[in-house]
Design a protein around this motif. Sequence first.
Motif: not given
Length: 191
Positions: A159-187
């Motif tokens: 659903q996210i890939a369709q809305e953002q007009q990207v491949e599902p693999k791109t969504v997976e990568t973005k989520l992976y990076r976002a989770r890493n950002w959260m781990k790094k910046h949030w206690k």
Amino acid sequence: MGRQKRKGESAIQDEVLIEKAKAGDEHAFRLFIEKYKNLVFKAIYPVLRHEKDAEDASQEIFLKIYYALPQYSAQGFKAWITRIAVNHAIDVKRKKQRQQEMILEPEVLHALSPSEENVVVPLLRKEQRELVKNRLQDMPVNYRKVIEAYYIEEKSYKQIAQEQQVEPKTVETKLYRARNWMKKHWKEDDF
């Protein structure tokens, strides 16, 4: 009559101690702690219901009171410190509950019966969604959109890939990076 006078004298003594403590007199503040430690403990124990937690919180409360003394202006001292104590105890209890809810590891969830799991898992997800929602503004915009779509709106990668007009693999990568950002910046206790 005599009792009323003693009560008035006690209030005057408090004001003297407060003024001395405000001026940086550590001895006056120690006397003040001795005088009010039982009042603070009795105020917070019913909230925390654990002796060690109440003792730890008492120390933190007196530190808060010490830093808040300059703002105190003869508005009923016992009520003032009791309010600070109870508010702090409520904060401690909320934080502890949040940590306990987030600590439920997968093996604990597997030990739950199906009916318990039906109650606990959605509660954990709701709690996690609320924490993420409260911290979203801190995130870079490129991560915020994908986290909001996945965690808050609970959309699938597709659903996210369709809305953002990207491949599902791109969504997976973005989520992976976002989770890493959260781990790094949030206690850990923030998420």
